[in-house]
Design a protein around this motif. Structure first.
Motif, PDB file in Angstrom:
ATOM      1  N   PRO A  90     -26.427  34.879  -3.953  1.00 26.36           N
ATOM      2  CA  PRO A  90     -25.867  35.758  -4.797  1.00 26.36           C
ATOM      3  C   PRO A  90     -25.855  34.403  -6.532  1.00 26.36           C
ATOM      4  N   PRO A  91     -25.534  34.961  -7.096  1.00 29.53           N
ATOM      5  CA  PRO A  91     -25.321  33.506  -8.172  1.00 29.53           C
ATOM      6  C   PRO A  91     -24.133  32.486  -7.671  1.00 29.53           C
ATOM      7  N   ASN A  92     -24.120  32.116  -8.610  1.00 28.23           N
ATOM      8  CA  ASN A  92     -23.117  30.010  -8.105  1.00 28.23           C
ATOM      9  C   ASN A  92     -22.785  30.358  -6.688  1.00 28.23           C
ATOM     10  N   ASP A  93     -23.727  30.492  -5.463  1.00 26.51           N
ATOM     11  CA  ASP A  93     -22.895  30.487  -3.913  1.00 26.51           C
ATOM     12  C   ASP A  93     -23.058  29.348  -4.078  1.00 26.51           C
ATOM     13  N   PRO A  94     -22.102  29.277  -3.743  1.00 24.23           N
ATOM     14  CA  PRO A  94     -21.482  27.633  -3.213  1.00 24.23           C
ATOM     15  C   PRO A  94     -22.038  27.302  -1.611  1.00 24.23           C
ATOM     16  N   HIS A  95     -22.631  27.850  -0.896  1.00 26.64           N
ATOM     17  CA  HIS A  95     -23.226  27.532   0.472  1.00 26.64           C
ATOM     18  C   HIS A  95     -24.917  26.654   0.094  1.00 26.64           C
ATOM     19  N   GLY A  96     -25.997  27.429  -0.955  1.00 25.68           N
ATOM     20  CA  GLY A  96     -26.783  27.049  -1.206  1.00 25.68           C
ATOM     21  C   GLY A  96     -28.218  27.038  -0.788  1.00 25.68           C
ATOM     22  N   ILE A  97     -27.658  28.403  -0.107  1.00 27.67           N
ATOM     23  CA  ILE A  97     -28.812  28.530   0.768  1.00 27.67           C
ATOM     24  C   ILE A  97     -29.578  29.409  -0.053  1.00 27.67           C
ATOM     25  N   THR A  98     -31.248  29.509   0.122  1.00 29.01           N
ATOM     26  CA  THR A  98     -32.315  30.042  -0.596  1.00 29.01           C
ATOM     27  C   THR A  98     -33.051  31.479   0.095  1.00 29.01           C
ATOM     28  N   LYS A  99     -33.988  31.761   0.031  1.00 30.60           N
ATOM     29  CA  LYS A  99     -34.912  32.548   1.019  1.00 30.60           C
ATOM     30  C   LYS A  99     -35.938  31.546   1.353  1.00 30.60           C
ATOM     31  N   GLU A 100     -36.215  30.868   0.153  1.00 30.77           N
ATOM     32  CA  GLU A 100     -37.397  29.741   1.137  1.00 30.77           C
ATOM     33  C   GLU A 100     -36.340  28.898   1.961  1.00 30.77           C
ATOM     34  N   ASP A 101     -35.036  28.372   2.300  1.00 33.19           N
ATOM     35  CA  ASP A 101     -34.971  28.358   3.429  1.00 33.19           C
ATOM     36  C   ASP A 101     -34.357  29.073   4.956  1.00 33.19           C
ATOM     37  N   LEU A 102     -35.001  30.087   4.677  1.00 34.21           N
ATOM     38  CA  LEU A 102     -34.914  30.676   5.769  1.00 34.21           C
ATOM     39  C   LEU A 102     -36.054  31.077   6.184  1.00 34.21           C
ATOM     40  N   ILE A 103     -36.802  31.667   4.698  1.00 38.94           N
ATOM     41  CA  ILE A 103     -38.414  31.809   5.506  1.00 38.94           C
ATOM     42  C   ILE A 103     -39.087  30.976   6.044  1.00 38.94           C
ATOM     43  N   GLU A 104     -38.672  29.595   5.714  1.00 40.73           N
ATOM     44  CA  GLU A 104     -39.367  27.884   6.508  1.00 40.73           C
ATOM     45  C   GLU A 104     -38.659  28.063   8.139  1.00 40.73           C
ATOM     46  N   ALA A 105     -37.032  27.982   8.289  1.00 38.30           N
ATOM     47  CA  ALA A 105     -37.168  28.078   9.624  1.00 38.30           C
ATOM     48  C   ALA A 105     -37.448  28.868  10.115  1.00 38.30           C
ATOM     49  N   LEU A 106     -37.678  30.419   9.360  1.00 38.75           N
ATOM     50  CA  LEU A 106     -38.156  31.992  10.541  1.00 38.75           C
ATOM     51  C   LEU A 106     -39.162  31.410  10.738  1.00 38.75           C
ATOM     52  N   ARG A 107     -40.425  30.956   9.964  1.00 38.98           N
ATOM     53  CA  ARG A 107     -41.591  30.963  10.784  1.00 38.98           C
ATOM     54  C   ARG A 107     -41.725  30.032  11.849  1.00 38.98           C
ATOM     55  N   ALA A 108     -40.697  28.541  11.107  1.00 35.50           N
ATOM     56  CA  ALA A 108     -40.936  27.530  11.998  1.00 35.50           C
ATOM     57  C   ALA A 108     -41.047  28.004  13.696  1.00 35.50           C
ATOM     58  N   VAL A 109     -40.389  29.054  13.973  1.00 39.63           N
ATOM     59  CA  VAL A 109     -39.882  30.073  15.027  1.00 39.63           C
ATOM     60  C   VAL A 109     -41.121  30.965  15.092  1.00 39.63           C
ATOM     61  N   LEU A 110     -42.040  31.546  14.679  1.00 38.47           N
ATOM     62  CA  LEU A 110     -42.667  32.301  14.838  1.00 38.47           C
ATOM     63  C   LEU A 110     -44.020  32.136  15.105  1.00 38.47           C
ATOM     64  N   SER A 111     -44.036  30.396  14.722  1.00 31.69           N
ATOM     65  CA  SER A 111     -45.592  30.235  14.584  1.00 31.69           C
ATOM     66  C   SER A 111     -45.470  29.232  15.827  1.00 31.69           C
ATOM     67  N   GLY A 112     -44.470  28.888  16.374  1.00 31.52           N
ATOM     68  CA  GLY A 112     -44.479  28.041  17.316  1.00 31.52           C
ATOM     69  C   GLY A 112     -44.578  27.778  18.162  1.00 31.52           C
ATOM     70  N   THR A 113     -45.380  29.180  18.848  1.00 31.78           N
ATOM     71  CA  THR A 113     -45.972  28.916  20.104  1.00 31.78           C
ATOM     72  C   THR A 113     -46.536  30.081  20.390  1.00 31.78           C
ATOM     73  N   PRO A 114     -48.209  29.850  21.281  1.00 32.66           N
ATOM     74  CA  PRO A 114     -48.946  30.385  21.393  1.00 32.66           C
ATOM     75  C   PRO A 114     -48.265  31.741  22.200  1.00 32.66           C
ATOM     76  N   LYS A 115     -47.383  31.965  22.734  1.00 30.22           N
ATOM     77  CA  LYS A 115     -47.195  32.853  23.379  1.00 30.22           C
ATOM     78  C   LYS A 115     -46.855  34.392  23.226  1.00 30.22           C
ATOM     79  N   PHE A 116     -46.673  33.878  21.881  1.00 29.42           N
ATOM     80  CA  PHE A 116     -46.343  35.357  21.016  1.00 29.42           C
ATOM     81  C   PHE A 116     -46.398  35.741  20.098  1.00 29.42           C
TER      82      PHE A 116
END
Length: 1030
Positions: A221-247
Motif C-alpha cells: 500500500p502507499p506509504n507503507d510504514p513497514h517498508g516490505i516490498t514485492k522484491e523482498d518477498l520474491i527473494e525470500a521465497l526464491r531462497a526456499v524453493l531453490s534451496g534443495t534438489p529435493k524440491f
C-alpha cells in the motif's frame, strides 16, 4: 522487604484490576533493580492467575510476560524451568490468555539459561495446543519469532525432533497471508532447508505450503510504514524453493506451468527462480523435465514481447546447460548434456541458414546462451553450427545476409570466449581458423560499411583467442586496417577501425611498430595534391585522413614499446607545424596534442613510460612552445600555431596529465626543472636549447611580448598537477612572481593562467602560519585594487581573487569566507557585478585544467553543499537589499550556485528559494533563465507543497519562455510544462486552456527538437481532465 512486598502487590493490583498498563514497566524496573524477583512476582500474581475470570487471568499472565520481556537476561536456569512449565500449562487455558502466554514463551526463548530439553518441550506444547492460523497477526508473528530464536540457539535439540519439527512448522504456516509474517516464515523454511533439518516424508508438504505463494503477487500500500516490498518477498521465497534438489520433482513442473501464464511478472519470476535452482540441481534431478523446460524457454525467446523476459530466458538456459555440464558420466548412464543440446540444435540450427528471416537472431541467441555455459557445451555446439555458418557465408552474395551471418559468428566467438576456463586455453574455433580469417578479410574488402564494422569486431574477437591469428594473419589485418583508415570516408567505419587497431596493438605490438606507425607517418606528412577543380575537397579529405591517423596513433599506444615509437611522430607533427615545413592546420595541431594526452591517460603506468614523458615529451613540448613564444615576440611575419590559445591549452592538458601520473622521484625532478626555467631561465634540460638570454617568462610583458607571458600556463601544467607529496622548490619566490603577474599583466590568458597556477599551489600547500600570512597578504593587495574604482587592474585582481577563493573553498580553509564575502559584496559593483555573478559558477564548477582531483588537488567532499548552506541566507538578504537594477546579478549568482548542487539537495532546498527562482525566470538574461529551468525541471516531477501554492506565478513565467529566441530555453521550458501535466488534475485544470493556447505556437517552430517537445507536452495537457485521461 515488607515495603518492597507491599509495593509489588500494589503494582500487581493496579495493573490487573486498575488496568494501568504503565505499571508493567514499573514492575520490570523493580525486578531489574533487585527489589523483587520474578518468582516473587509469580507469587504476588497468585490470586490473579487462579481467578475464575479468564480476563483476570489474562491480565496476570500479561503482566508476567511483559516483565519477562524486559528481564529475561537475569533469569536462572531453575527460574526458566518453572516458568516454562507454567506457560506450557497455560497454553491449555482459555483462548484470551493465549496471546500473553506466547509473548512470555518468546521472551523465554531468548534466555541464555534455557534448560536442556526445554526447547523440545515448548515446541511440542505449542504444536499440540495452539492452532496458529486462528491467532491474530501479532500472535502469529510471536510464534514465528519463537521458532527463529530456538533455531539460532537450540538447533541440535530441534533437529532431534526429526521430521516432527517440519510437520509442526508446516501446520503453523499453512494459510499465512500477512507479508510481514511471510518473511519470517520464509526465513524459518530457509533455515530448515539450508541447515540440514530432516524433512522426512514431509518434503512435499513443506514445498506445498511455501510454493502456494509462487509467483509472488503483492503490491504494498502507499506509504507503507513497514517498508516490505514485492522484491523482498520474491527473494525470500526464491531462497526456499531453490534451496534443495529435493524440491526438483515438484518445482520444475510448477515453473513450466507458470511459464504458460500471460502475466509478464509471473514469467520473469519463474525464469529467475529456474536460474537460481540450477546451482543446486544435478542431471538426475533435471532429466525428466528437460524437454518441457526447453519447450518453455524456446517459446519465451522466440515469441518474446519483453527484453527482460528474453534476457531471463537466456540466462536460465545458460544456467540449465551449466548444471548439465557438471554431471559426472558413468559407463551405463545417459549423457544428459548431449541429449539436451540435441534438442536445442534440432530446433535452432536450421534457422541459421535463413538469414533473411526473423528467427535467425532468437535461434542464435539460444545457441549462444547454451554455448557460453561450459567448455563441453561450446565444443558440441560449435562443432555442429560453425560449418553450416561458414558454408552459408560463402554461398550468400547479399551484403545484408553476410553481415547477419558474420554477426552471428561474432556472438558465438564471444560466447566461446566467456566459457573458457583460462585465457591461455586453446580456442574451440581453432579447427575453423582459416575459414574464419577468410570470412573476416573478405568482409573487410567489401564496400558495405555495416559489414566492415562487424568485421572489425570479429577481428578483435579472434585476436583475443589463443592461436586463431598467426603472424601472417596479423600482418594482413594491419594492411586492411591501414587501407580502411586512409580511404574510408564513413565516420562509423573509421571509429571501428581505430578501436580494432587499439585492441590488436595491445596484443601484437611489434607489427604495429614496424608497419602501421610508419605508414601513418608517411601519410600524415604528405601534402595534398594541388588540382584546380578539386583543391578544396582534396584538402578536406586529406585533413580527415590526418584526423583519423592521429586518433589511430593514440589508440594503438598502450604498450610502452609502441608509445616510444608513436610519440615521436606526434611531436614531429608539432615541430613541423611550428617550423612550417608541413602545412598542418591549427586544428590538426590540437588533435596531435589530444592524442598525446590520451596516450598519457591510457598507457601502462610504469617507470619506463614515466621516463619517456619526463625526459622526452615534456621537455620537447616546453622547447617548442618557448621557440614559438620567442618567435612571436620577434619581427617574423609568420606566426607559429603554438602561440595560439587553443593549442597552448591542448599542450597544457598533455603536460598536466603526464605530470599527474609521474612517480614521486620523476615528479620532483619535473617540478625542479619547470621552476628553474621560469625563475632562473635555465634551459639546459630542453632540446634545441639555443635560446637568447635572459628570457624572463614571469616578467610583465612589454608591447607584443604577450606570447612569452602566456607561457605561464605551461608552468601551471607542470607544477599544479603533481602529487601532493612532491615539494615545489623556491615556492615563495614563485608565488610572489605569479601574484605580481596575475595582478599587473594586461593579457587575459597570461593573468588568468598566473592566477590559476597561484591557486593550484596554494590549494596543496601545507596548513600553517606561512600559508595564512600568504593568503592575508594576497587578500590585502586584491581588496585594495578592487576597492579602488579607478584602478586599471580591477579585472586582474578579481580574477586572482576568484581563483584563490576556489582553491581555499575546496579544502575548507577558514580564510575562504573572507574572499567569498568580498565576492558577494561585488554583486552591487557597477563594473564587476556581472563578473561576480558568473564567478559563482566558477566556484561551484569542476575546473578542467587545475584544482580537480585528477591534478591531486585537495578537494573535500560536499564542498558545494557546505558553501550553499553557509551562504544562501547572505544571497537572499543581499537580493532583498539590492537596488532594482542590481537584483539580476543576485539572481544570476543564485542560479549558478543552485544549478551545480546535486539534484537531491536542490529538491530539499527549493522551498526556501522558490520566490527567488521564480523571479529569476523573469530575468532577461537567457543564461539565468536556462540555469533556473534546469534546476526546476527535476523538482517538478514530484513538486513540494510550496511549489503547488505558486502554480499561478510558475505558469505565467513558463508560458512566456516557450516563445524565447533561445532554442535551449524553449526546450527546457516545454519539458517543465510537460512535467506539470502529471500533477493532480484539480490543481492544474484551471490552467489547461491557457497552456494549450500557448503551446500552439511552438508546434510550428523551425527547430525539430522544439516541435517534438511541444507535441509531447501538448498531448499530455489535452488529456488533463478528459474522460479516461488524467
Amino acid at each position: 522487604m515488607a515495603a518492597d512486598s507491599s509495593l509489588l502487590l500494589s503494582l500487581v493490583e493496579e495493573f490487573v484490576s486498575g488496568l494501568q498498563d504503565s505499571k508493567a514497566k514499573d514492575t520490570a524496573t523493580g525486578v531489574k533493580d533487585g527489589k523483587f524477583t520474578v518468582l516473587q512476582l509469580v507469587e504476588a500474581l497468585g490470586l490473579s492467575l487462579t481467578s475464575s475470570q479468564p480476563h483476570t487471568r489474562a491480565r496476570g499472565v500479561q503482566l508476567l510476560s511483559e516483565v519477562l520481556h524486559e528481564c529475561y537476561g537475569n533469569l536462572t536456569e531453575r527460574e526458566v524451568e518453572v516458568l516454562i512449565a507454567f506457560y506450557e500449562n497455560r497454553l491449555k487455558d482459555h483462548y484470551v490468555i493465549t496471546p500473553s502466554v506466547l509473548q512470555g514463551l518468546r521472551a523465554l526463548t531468548k534466555c541464555a539459561a534455557l534448560p536442556p530439553g526445554s526447547a523440545v518441550s515448548m515446541l511440542r506444547s505449542l504444536f499440540q495446543d495452539v492452532h496458529v492460523q486462528s491467532l491474530m497477526l501479532a500472535e502469529r508473528a510471536c510464534v514465528y519469532s519463537m521458532l527463529i530464536n530456538l533455531m539460532e540457539t537450540r538447533e541440535a535439540e530441534l533437529k532431534g525432533l526429526g521430521a516432527d519439527f517440519v510437520f509442526g512448522f508446516v501446520q503453523s504456516m499453512d494459510g499465512e497471508r500477512d507479508p510481514r509474517n511471510l518473511l519470517l516464515a520464509f526465513q524459518i523454511a530457509n533455515n530448515i532447508i539450508h541447515r540440514g533439518y530432516d524433512l522426512g516424508k514431509f518434503t512435499e508438504e513443506l514445498f506445498e505450503v511455501t510454493s502456494c505463494y509462487f509467483p509472488i503477487d503483492f503490491n504494498p500500500p502507499p506509504n507503507d510504514p513497514h517498508g516490505i516490498t514485492k522484491e523482498d518477498l520474491i527473494e525470500a521465497l526464491r531462497a526456499v524453493l531453490s534451496g534443495t534438489p529435493k524440491f526438483a520433482e515438484f518445482l520444475l513442473p510448477l515453473i513450466i506451468e507458470k511459464l504458460d501464464s500471460d502475466v509478464q511478472s509471473a514469467k520473469l519470476d519463474s525464469l529467475q527462480t529456474l536460474t537460481s535452482c540450477m546451482s543446486q540441481y544435478e542431471h538426475k534431478d533435471l532429466a525428466e523435465f528437460l524437454e518441457g523446460l526447453w519447450t518453455s524457454l524456446r517459446r519465451e525467446v522466440f515469441q518474446t514481447s519483453s527484453e527482460r523476459i528474453e534476457s531471463a530466458g537466456l540466462a536460465a538456459l545458460t544456467a540449465l546447460t551449466s548444471s548439465l555440464s557438471r554431471s559426472v558420466l558413468n559407463s551405463d548412464s545417459e549423457d544428459s548434456l548431449s541429449t539436451f543440446l540435441d534438442l536445442v540444435l534440432t530446433d535452432c540450427k536450421h534457422h541459421l541458414c535463413e538469414p533473411d528471416l526473423k528467427l535467425v537472431w532468437p535461434s542464435a541467441k539460444l545457441l549462444q546462451a547454451a554455448c557460453s555455459a561450459s567448455s563441453r557445451a561450446s565444443h558440441i555446439i560449435t562443432a555442429s553450427v560453425m560449418p553450416a555458418l561458414i558454408e552459408q557465408y560463402s554461398s550468400r552474395t547479399q551484403c545484408s545476409h553476410r553481415r547477419t551471418l558474420l554477426e552471428v559468428v561474432l556472438r558465438f566467438s564471444q560466447s566461446v570466449t566467456s566459457s573458457q576456463s583460462s585465457e591461455n586455453e586453446e580456442s574451440m574455433f581453432l579447427a575453423f581458423r582459416q575459414s574464419l580469417c577468410d570470412m573476416v578479410f573478405s568482409a573487410l574488402s567489401e564496400t558495405n560499411s555495416s559489414l566492415q564494422i562487424t568485421a572489425t569486431s570479429m577481428l578483435t574477437s579472434l585476436a583475443q583467442q589463443t592461436g586463431l591469428l598467426v603472424d601472417a594473419d596479423i600482418e594482413l589485418a594491419v594492411d586492411h586496417l591501414t587501407r580502411l583508415l586512409l580511404t574510408e570516408e564513413v565516420d562509423r567505419v573509421s571509429v571501428a577501425v581505430v578501436d580494432c587497431a587499439g585492441a590488436l596493438a595491445e596484443l601484437h605490438p611489434t607489427i604495429f611498430i614496424t608497419k602501421f606507425i610508419p605508414r601513418l607517418k608517411k601519410e600524415m606528412f604528405s601534402e595534398p595534391m594541388d588540382q584546380d577543380n578539386s583543391e578544396v575537397s582534396e584538402q578536406h579529405s586529406h585533413h580527415a585522413v590526418r584526423q583519423q591517423c592521429l586518433s589511430a596513433l593514440a589508440a594503438v599506444s598502450i604498450r610502452p614499446s609502441v608509445v616510444q615509437e608513436s610519440t615521436p611522430v606526434l611531436l614531429e607533427v608539432l615541430s613541423s607545424a611550428h617550423i612550417g615545413s608541413v602545412g598542418f592546420s591549427v586544428e590538426e595541431v590540437v588533435l596531435a596534442c589530444r592524442s598525446l594526452q590520451k596516450i598519457a591517460e591510457q598507457v601502462q603506468d610504469n617507470e619506463e613510460t614515466g621516463r619517456c614523458f619526463h625526459e622526452i615529451i615534456i621537455p620537447r613540448l616546453l622547447s617548442l612552445a618557448l621557440q614559438a613564444a620567442l618567435q612571436g615576440a620577434g619581427s617574423s611575419d609568420r606566426r607559429s600555431p603554438l602561440v595560439e590559445e587553443v593549442v597552448l591549452s591542448a599542450v597544457v592538458s598533455v603536460i598536466s596529465t603526464s605530470c599527474s601520473r609521474l612517480q614521486s622521484e620523476l615528479a620532483g625532478q619535473t617540478a625542479a626543472r619547470a621552476v628553474s626555467l621560469f625563475l632562473d631561465d635555465d634551459v639546459s634540460f630542453l632540446p634545441d636549447n639555443s635560446f637568447p638570454s635572459p628570457i624572463q617568462l614571469l616578467k610583465q610583458p612589454q608591447g607584443e611580448s604577450w606570447s612569452q607571458s602566456q607561457m605561464v600556463c605551461l608552468l601551471m601544467g607542470c607544477v599544479c598537477s603533481l602529487p601532493r607529496g612532491v615539494a615545489v622548490p623556491q615556492i615563495d619566490q614563485l608565488l610572489s612572481q605569479l601574484e605580481e603577474m596575475s595582478c599587473t599583466c594586461n593579457h587575459p590568458l597570461s593573468y588568468t593562467s598566473a592566477a590559476k597556477c597561484f591557486a593550484g599551489l596554494v590549494n596543496k600547500r601545507a596548513q600553517g602560519d606561512s600559508l595564512d600570512s600568504l593568503i592575508q597578504r594576497t587578500m590585502k593587495r586584491v581588496c585594495g585594487e578592487l576597492d579602488s574604482t579607478s584602478s586599471p587592474a580591477r579585472t586582474q585582481a578579481f580574477t586572482h581573487m576568484i581563483w584563490v577563493a576556489k582553491a581555499l573553498l575546496l579544502r575548507y580553509h577558514p580564510l575562504s569566507t573572507a574572499l567569498t564575502d568580498k565576492l558577494f559584496s561585488l554583486l552591487d559593483d557597477a563594473d564587476l557585478g556581472t563578473m561576480a555573478a558568473e564567478g559563482f559558477s566558477l566556484l561551484m564548477s569542476d575546473s578542467a585544467d587545475v584544482l580537480n582531483r585528477g591534478c591531486h588537488a585537495d578537494v573535500r567532499i560536499m564542498y558545494r553543499q557546505r558553501f550553499f548552506s553557509e551562504n544562501s541566507a547572505k544571497l537572499v538578504q543581499g537580493f532583498n537589499a539590492a537596488p532594482q537594477e542590481k537584483k539580476s546579478n543576485y539572481l544570476k549568482a543564485l542560479s549558478n550556485i543552485v544549478n551545480k548542487l546535486p539534484k537531491q539537495v536542490q529538491i530539499t532546498e527549493l522551498p526556501a528559494l522558490l520566490s527567488l527562482l521564480l523571479e529569476a525566470l523573469s530575468c532577461p538574461d537567457q543564461g539565468v533563465q536556462l540555469s533556473t529551468l534546469s534546476c526546476l525541471e527535476p523538482v517538478l516531477i514530484d513538486p513540494p507543497p510550496a511549489l503547488i501554492q505558486q502554480l499561478e506565478a510558475l505558469f505565467s513565467r513558463l508560458l512566456v519562455l516557450v516563445s524565447s529566441p533561445t532554442m535551449s530555453v524553449k526546450i527546457t521550458s516545454l519539458r517543465c510544462i510537460h512535467a506539470l501535466s502529471h500533477l493532480p488534475s484539480h490543481e492544474i485544470l484551471p490552467f489547461r486552456a491557457r497552456v494549450l493556447r500557448a503551446l500552439a505556437r511552438p508546434l510550428d517552430d523551425k527547430k525539430r527538437m522544439v516541435r517534438s517537445e511541444a507535441v509531447l507536452a501538448r498531448g499530455e495537457w489535452f488529456l488533463v481532465g478528459s474522460p479516461g485521461g488524467r
